[in-house]
Scaffold this active site. Structure first.
Site, mmCIF file in Angstrom:
data_model
loop_
_atom_site.group_PDB
_atom_site.id
_atom_site.type_symbol
_atom_site.label_atom_id
_atom_site.label_comp_id
_atom_site.label_asym_id
_atom_site.label_seq_id
_atom_site.Cartn_x
_atom_site.Cartn_y
_atom_site.Cartn_z
ATOM 1 N N SER A 139 -5.936 6.839 -0.353
ATOM 2 C CA SER A 139 -7.316 6.473 -0.765
ATOM 3 C C SER A 139 -8.150 7.158 0.575
ATOM 4 C CB SER A 139 -7.477 4.836 -0.477
ATOM 5 O OG SER A 139 -9.213 4.703 -0.501
ATOM 6 N N TYR A 153 -5.521 -3.460 2.705
ATOM 7 C CA TYR A 153 -5.678 -2.527 1.713
ATOM 8 C C TYR A 153 -5.709 -0.970 2.675
ATOM 9 C CZ TYR A 153 -7.477 0.633 -2.041
ATOM 10 O OH TYR A 153 -7.456 1.606 -2.772
HETATM 11 N N1 LIG Z 1 -10.685 2.500 -8.022
HETATM 12 C C1 LIG Z 1 -10.936 3.248 -6.726
HETATM 13 O O1 LIG Z 1 -12.272 3.189 -6.416
HETATM 14 C C2 LIG Z 1 -10.037 3.630 -5.808
HETATM 15 C C3 LIG Z 1 -10.215 4.525 -4.934
HETATM 16 C C4 LIG Z 1 -9.205 5.157 -4.066
HETATM 17 C C5 LIG Z 1 -7.908 4.663 -4.241
HETATM 18 N N2 LIG Z 1 -7.580 3.846 -5.443
HETATM 19 C C6 LIG Z 1 -6.113 3.530 -5.715
HETATM 20 O O2 LIG Z 1 -6.020 3.967 -6.994
HETATM 21 C C7 LIG Z 1 -4.749 3.357 -7.604
HETATM 22 C C8 LIG Z 1 -5.350 2.891 -9.129
HETATM 23 O O3 LIG Z 1 -6.621 2.056 -8.880
HETATM 24 P P1 LIG Z 1 -7.399 1.707 -10.133
HETATM 25 O O4 LIG Z 1 -8.819 1.741 -9.634
HETATM 26 O O5 LIG Z 1 -7.121 2.581 -11.307
HETATM 27 O O6 LIG Z 1 -6.912 0.159 -10.447
HETATM 28 P P2 LIG Z 1 -6.745 -0.827 -11.688
HETATM 29 O O7 LIG Z 1 -6.715 -2.158 -11.398
HETATM 30 O O8 LIG Z 1 -7.823 -0.120 -12.891
HETATM 31 O O9 LIG Z 1 -5.279 -0.191 -12.271
HETATM 32 C C9 LIG Z 1 -3.979 -0.788 -11.673
HETATM 33 C C10 LIG Z 1 -3.154 -0.916 -12.600
HETATM 34 O O10 LIG Z 1 -2.118 -1.005 -11.831
HETATM 35 C C11 LIG Z 1 -1.021 -2.313 -12.346
HETATM 36 N N3 LIG Z 1 -0.481 -3.080 -11.421
HETATM 37 C C12 LIG Z 1 -0.743 -3.746 -10.498
HETATM 38 N N4 LIG Z 1 0.112 -4.101 -9.964
HETATM 39 C C13 LIG Z 1 1.315 -3.949 -10.216
HETATM 40 C C14 LIG Z 1 2.811 -3.945 -9.982
HETATM 41 N N5 LIG Z 1 3.156 -4.845 -8.955
HETATM 42 N N6 LIG Z 1 3.674 -3.364 -10.805
HETATM 43 C C15 LIG Z 1 3.140 -2.503 -11.493
HETATM 44 N N7 LIG Z 1 1.923 -2.312 -12.173
HETATM 45 C C16 LIG Z 1 0.962 -2.934 -11.233
HETATM 46 C C17 LIG Z 1 -2.235 -2.925 -12.955
HETATM 47 O O11 LIG Z 1 -1.854 -3.890 -13.938
HETATM 48 C C18 LIG Z 1 -3.278 -2.016 -13.435
HETATM 49 O O12 LIG Z 1 -2.894 -1.578 -14.841
HETATM 50 C C19 LIG Z 1 -4.650 2.181 -6.715
HETATM 51 O O13 LIG Z 1 -3.380 2.548 -5.952
HETATM 52 C C20 LIG Z 1 -5.842 2.266 -5.782
HETATM 53 O O14 LIG Z 1 -5.559 1.717 -4.618
HETATM 54 C C21 LIG Z 1 -8.574 3.393 -6.463
#
Ligand SMILES: NC(=O)c1ccc[n+]([C@@H]2O[C@H](COP(=O)([O-])OP(=O)(O)OC[C@H]3O[C@@H](n4cnc5c(N)ncnc54)[C@H](O)[C@@H]3O)[C@@H](O)[C@H]2O)c1
Length: 254
Positions: A139, A153
């Protein structure tokens, strides 16, 4: 011809957000995709849509993680791309002054220990093939501090960045590239849910993005597909920022 024709990808957290967008984009570029999620219905929906392999697994479980790569290899006979994207951002992870040890540990497990487990499990398959591309999702908070803190986080994403850099260096001469993708704030359920509870917090973040908006998941997916492909053949151990300029900004345009 797609640039990922004949390639096989594993995507963790493929049921939602960035993972789902990436699974779609990797498939569109020609790859066959194993869609992994702890939410079995979401994994199945993604796999059905993409004619991929659905794997219900918890990425914090060593047994589940071993099974992810073994069943992908069994089905497709190879693993070229591993996108380690599953992650959480729960509201109880907040300021260091109020975040309890349970919340701290849970976030470390899901966001960082899972990446350690997944890389450890997939690397032997890539070593066997003499090639591979691992993309670990970190991130922008891995490279800058936020006053609206989510302390565990942020620390977990710093760990993902450092771990990826080191693996990129260690395995470079075996043809395996490892990069940390650092998205800026993305318009996904994770962020939407977090900010729905606190719109002021959303505004405080948005004001710092030079582009004046959050990313769409498809924009992050495009960067992931690039890093996964041979177009990125000289890119490894990188801190690959896709953040709308947020980490480069001193002040933002009016
Ligand atoms: N959304 C943002 O703004 C953002 C910014 C920077 C980084 N990220 C990172 O991107 C990645 C995805 O984020 P997102 O926004 O798409 O999230 P999201 O919540 O839409 O999707 C995450 C998915 O991971 C699955 N998951 C959670 N825990 C799990 C586990 N223990 N085992 C298997 N699957 C699991 C969930 O069921 C979900 O389908 C994350 O690592 C997040 O930290 C997101």
């Amino acid at each position: 011809m797609g640039r990922l024709d004949d390639r096989v990808a594993v995507v963790t957290g493929a049921g939602s957000g960035i993972g789902l967008a990436a699974a779609r984009r990797l498939t569109a570029d020609g790859a066959r995709v194993a869609c992994v999620d702890i939410d079995g219905d979401a994994a199945k929906r993604a796999a059905d849509e993409l004619d991929g392999l659905a794997i219900t697994a918890d990425v914090t479980s060593p047994e589940d993680v071993t099974r992810i790569y073994a069943s992908t290899d069994e089905r497709y006979g190879r693993i070229d791309i591993a996108l380690h994207n599953a992650g959480i951002s729960p509201p109880e992870d907040d300021s260091i002054l109020t975040t309890g040890l349970d919340a701290w540990r849970r976030v470390q497990e899901v966001n960082l220990t899972s990446v350690y487990l997944c890389c450890q499990a997939v690397l032997p398959y890539m070593q066997r093939a003499g090639r591979g591309s691992i993309v670990n999702v970190a991130s922008f908070v891995a490279v800058m501090g936020s006053a609206t803190s989510q302390i565990s986080y942020t620390a977990s994403k710093g760990g993902v960045l450092a771990l990826s850099r080191e693996l990129g260096v260690q395995f470079a001469r075996e043809g395996i590239r490892v990069n940390a993708l650092c998205p800026g704030p993305v318009n996904t359920p994770l962020l939407t849910e977090l900010f729905a509870k606190d719109p002021e917090r959303a505004q405080r973040r948005l004001v710092h993005v030079p582009m004046g908006r959050f990313a769409e998941a498809t924009e992050i997916a495009a960067a992931i597909a690039f890093l996964a492909s041979d177009d990125a053949s000289f890119i490894t151990a990188s801190e690959f920022l896709v953040d709308g300029g947020i980490s480069g900004a001193y002040v933002t345009p009016l």
